[in-house]
Design a protein around this motif. Structure first.
Motif, mmCIF file in Angstrom:
data_model
loop_
_atom_site.group_PDB
_atom_site.id
_atom_site.type_symbol
_atom_site.label_atom_id
_atom_site.label_comp_id
_atom_site.label_asym_id
_atom_site.label_seq_id
_atom_site.Cartn_x
_atom_site.Cartn_y
_atom_site.Cartn_z
ATOM 1 N N PHE A 61 1.178 -1.048 0.253
ATOM 2 C CA PHE A 61 -0.290 -0.107 -0.051
ATOM 3 C C PHE A 61 0.379 1.241 -0.016
ATOM 4 O O PHE A 61 0.367 2.275 -0.600
ATOM 5 N N LEU A 62 2.033 1.059 0.580
ATOM 6 C CA LEU A 62 3.131 2.271 0.660
ATOM 7 C C LEU A 62 3.245 2.376 -0.641
ATOM 8 O O LEU A 62 3.359 3.532 -0.932
ATOM 9 N N LEU A 63 3.797 1.580 -1.300
ATOM 10 C CA LEU A 63 3.927 1.583 -3.111
ATOM 11 C C LEU A 63 3.511 2.190 -3.723
ATOM 12 O O LEU A 63 3.237 3.186 -4.687
ATOM 13 N N PHE A 64 1.891 1.852 -3.279
ATOM 14 C CA PHE A 64 0.653 2.144 -4.014
ATOM 15 C C PHE A 64 0.768 4.087 -3.601
ATOM 16 O O PHE A 64 0.721 4.538 -4.461
ATOM 17 N N MET A 65 0.398 4.652 -2.746
ATOM 18 C CA MET A 65 0.263 6.212 -2.432
ATOM 19 C C MET A 65 1.779 6.473 -2.696
ATOM 20 O O MET A 65 1.162 7.947 -3.736
#
Length: 567
Positions: free
Chosen positions: A65-69
C-alpha cells in the motif's frame, strides 16, 4: 505459546491505540514507537505477537500500500520529469554503495558470493521510513524530497534483478552461464512488466468509471483494493516484486480523475498496515543480542550509516546539488531498507548465507532504520540553517528546475498562505513568490517553498519554472499591480493559465479583458457566503442555498441588484 492470527491482530490494534497518541504527546515519530513496541511485544520480548507467516504477510501488505500511495503522488508525467534522477543518481547510488559494501565484507573474510548479495542488500534505503518522514515534514514536494523519492524508486526496481540473481549465485559456478541466465530472466521480467502495465492502463480507468457510476462507496473501496492487490499479484506471479505492481497501479491512477478519492479511501488502511510493518521490523531486534555484541553492532551500524551518507552526499554534489541539499539527502537515505530483509531471507533460503549472518545483518539494518528519525532531523536542521543564511538571496531555480505542471503562487499574504496550505495538504507541487523579505524568511523557516522575488521581472518567473507551470495564482492585494502583471504574464507565457484575486466586479471585468482566465471578486464572494449562511440559519434547505449561490456565479453575478458598483 500458540498464537492465532486473530490474537495477533488484537494485540497489534491495542499497540496502535496506545503508541500513536503517546508518540504525538512525546513529539517523536510513530515509526520509532512501533519499532520499540515490536521489540517489547514480539517473540524476543513478552511474546504477545508471534513471528509467523500470517503476521509477516499482513506486514508486507503495508509495503504494498505504501508503494501504491507513492505511485499516486507520481503521475507518469511527473516521473518523466525526474527520470534523470531515477536512472542517473539512483543507479549510481545503488552500484557504488553495493560495490563498496561488497568490498568491505570481502576484506573482513566473507566469501565473494554472499558478500555481493549482502552488499547490494545494504545499498537499499527504507522507502517506508523516508516517505513517512517526508510526509511528516511536509517536504515531499521539496527538491530534496523529489530526489529522495527518485532514488528510492530505482532501489525498488533494483530489487528485481537481485532476487533473480540470488538462486543463480547459489547454484551456478560458471560466471558466463549465470550472467546469461540473469540476462534472460531480466528480459522476461521486462516483457512481463510491460504487458502488465499495458493491461492495467487499458483496464483501470474503465473499471473505476463503471464503479463510480454506481455511487456505492463500499464498491469503490473494493475496486481500489482490487487494483492494488491485483497488480501486486500479477507482478509477483511474473517473478517481480509485488510492491512494484502496486507502484505501477498508483502511477496509472495518478493521471485519472479518481486519484484523490482512492487516496482518501485507502489512507487509513495504509496507515494501519504500515504500523504493523514497523512492528514486525522491531520484532527481529533482540535487545539481549545487541547488548551482548554492542561494540561490534555499533561499529557495523556506524559504518553503514557513515558509508551510505558519504556516498550519497558525494553523488548529489556531483549532480550539482547545493551542499545543504546533498547532506540532507545523504542523512535521509543512510539507513538500511525493508527490502534488505526480503533479500537476506531469500539468500538464507537458498543456502547462500547462514542463519547467524542473516540474523546479525537484519539486526544492523533494523537498528539503522530506528535511527532514521534522528538522522532526518539533523538533515532538516541543515536545510533550515542553509535557508536562514541565504534568506532573501536564495535562488529559486535550485528547487524549481525539475518541477513541471506545478503552481506558481504570487503573493504570500493571508490569502496566499491559505492557498499554499491547501496545495500542500493535497501534495500539489507549488512555488511561491513574495516581495516582503521578512515574510519570506518566516515561511521558509516552516519549510515552505517561498522565495523573494519581484514578479514584474520575467527572469524571476522563469527561475520558478513559469514556462513549465500549470497555472499562476495571483493573490497580491495591489489593484494596479494586478492590472499591470496580467498582460505582462500573457505576453511572456501565452499558454499559462492565470487565476487572479480581484477586489470587486469592476476590477474583475478589467482583469478578464486583459487575459485572466479566472477572476474571483473577493467582496462579492464574501457577501454570497454571508447570504448563504443567513438563508441556512432561517431555515432554507442547504441544497436550495447552494443552487441559488451557484446561479449567481453562473450568470456572472448579473442577478445581484447593485445600486452602484462595489468599491
Amino acid at each position: 505459546m500458540h498464537h492465532g492470527i486473530i490474537e495477533d491482530i488484537l494485540v497489534f490494534l491495542a499497540v496502535a491505540v496506545v503508541i500513536s497518541p503517546l508518540c504525538q504527546r512525546l513529539r517523536v515519530s510513530p515509526v520509532l514507537g512501533y519499532l520499540v513496541a515490536g521489540s517489547v511485544v514480539g517473540p524476543v520480548g513478552l511474546g504477545l505477537i508471534a513471528d509467523n507467516d500470517g503476521t509477516r504477510g499482513l506486514a508486507e501488505l503495508g509495503i504494498v500500500f505504501l508503494l501504491f500511495m507513492i505511485g499516486l503522488e507520481l503521475s507518469w508525467e511527473r516521473l518523466k520529469v525526474i527520470r534523470h534522477y531515477i536512472f542517473g543518481l539512483g543507479s549510481a547510488q545503488v552500484m557504488l554503495t553495493g560495490l563498496a559494501a561488497t568490498l568491505a565484507l570481502t576484506l573482513v573474510g566473507t566469501d565473494f558470493r554472499p558478500a555481493l548479495v549482502i552488499g547490494f542488500a545494504l545499498a537499499f534505503s527504507s522507502t517506508a521510513f523516508v516517505l513517512q518522514i517526508l510526509s511528516d515534514q511536509g517536504s515531499m514536494n521539496s527538491q530534496g524530497g523529489r530526489v529522495a523519492v527518485a532514488v528510492l524508486i530505482l532501489q525498488d526496481l533494483a530489487v528485481v534483478p537481485l532476487l533473480v540473481l540470488i538462486p543463480l549465485l547459489a547454484t551456478s559456478h560458471d560466471f558466463l552461464s549465470g550472467a546469461a541466465a540473469l540476462g534472460l530472466s531480466v528480459g522476461k521480467a521486462a516483457i512481463a512488466m510491460t504487458l502488465i502495465f499495458a493491461a492495467a492502463r487499458l483496464a483501470l480507468r474503465p473499471l473505476f468509471q463503471a464503479v463510480a457510476s454506481t455511487h456505492s462507496p463500499e464498491v469503490f473501496v473494493a475496486a481500489a483494493l482490487l487494483a492494488v492487490i491485483g497488480t501486486s499479484f500479477a507482478t509477483e506471479a511474473a517473478g517481480l516484486s509485488h510492491s512494484l505492481g502496486a507502484f505501477l497501479a498508483g502511477v496509472l491512477l495518478a493521471s485519472t480523475e479518481f486519484r484523490h478519492q482512492v487516496e482518501a479511501d485507502l489512507q487509513p488502511i495504509r496507515g494501519l498496515l504500515m504500523g504493523l510493518f514497523f512492528l514486525t521490523v522491531g520484532m527481529v531486534v533482540d535487545p539481549h543480542q545487541v547488548l551482548a555484541r554492542l561494540p561490534e553492532m555499533a561499529t557495523m551500524v556506524g559504518a553503514l550509516l557513515a558509508g551510505k551518507a558519504l556516498i550519497l552526499t558525494g553523488l548529489a554534489l556531483a549532480f550539482r546539488f547545493p551542499l545543504a541539499t546533498a547532506l540532507n539527502l545523504g542523512l535521509l537515505l543512510a539507513q538500511g531498507g525493508e527490502f534488505a530483509f526480503v533479500v537476506l531471507a531469500k539468500a538464507g533460503q537458498v543456502g547462500l548465507t547462514n542463519a547467524a549472518t542473516v540474523e546479525i545483518i537484519t539486526a544492523v539494518v533494523a537498528i539503522s532504520m530506528a535511527l532514521t528519525p534522528i538522522l532526518a532531523a539533523i538533515g532538516d536542521w541543515v536545510i533550515r540553517r542553509h535557508r536562514r543564511q541565504q534568506g532573501a538571496a536564495h535562488v529559486p531555480d535550485e528547487d524549481a528546475k525539475d518541477l513541471k505542471d506545478h503552481v506558481v503562487l504570487v503573493g504570500c499574504g493571508r490569502s496566499g498562505q491559505i492557498v499554499a496550505t491547501i496545495l500542500a495538504e493535497k501534495s500539489i507541487p507549488f512555488v511561491a513568490l513574495d516581495r516582503d523579505p521578512h515574510m519570506v524568511e518566516l515561511l521558509r523557516a516552516k519549510g515552505q517553498p517561498v522565495y523573494f522575488g519581484d514578479v514584474r521581472k520575467v527572469d524571476v518567473l522563469k527561475a520558478v519554472g513559469a514556462a513549465r507551470a500549470r497555472l499562476v495564482v495571483m493573490t497580491i492585494n495591489s489593484g494596479s499591480g494586478r492590472e499591470k502583471l496580467v498582460p505582462r504574464l500573457k505576453r511572456a507565457f501565452p499558454d499559462l493559465r492565470l487565476l487572479v484575486r480581484a477586489r470587486d466586479r469592476r476590477q474583475a471585468r478589467v482583469l478578464e479583458a486583459l487575459g485572466a482566465h479566472v477572476v474571483v471578486p473577493e467582496i462579492l464572494e464574501g457577501s454570497l457566503h454571508l447570504a448563504g449562511h443567513a438563508l441556512t440559519t432561517v431555515g432554507v434547505p442547504p441544497a436550495d442555498v447552494h443552487d441559488l449561490i451557484e446561479s449567481y456565479r453562473k450568470n456572472d453575478y448579473a442577478r445581484l441588484a447593485l445600486t452602484h458598483e462595489v468599491e
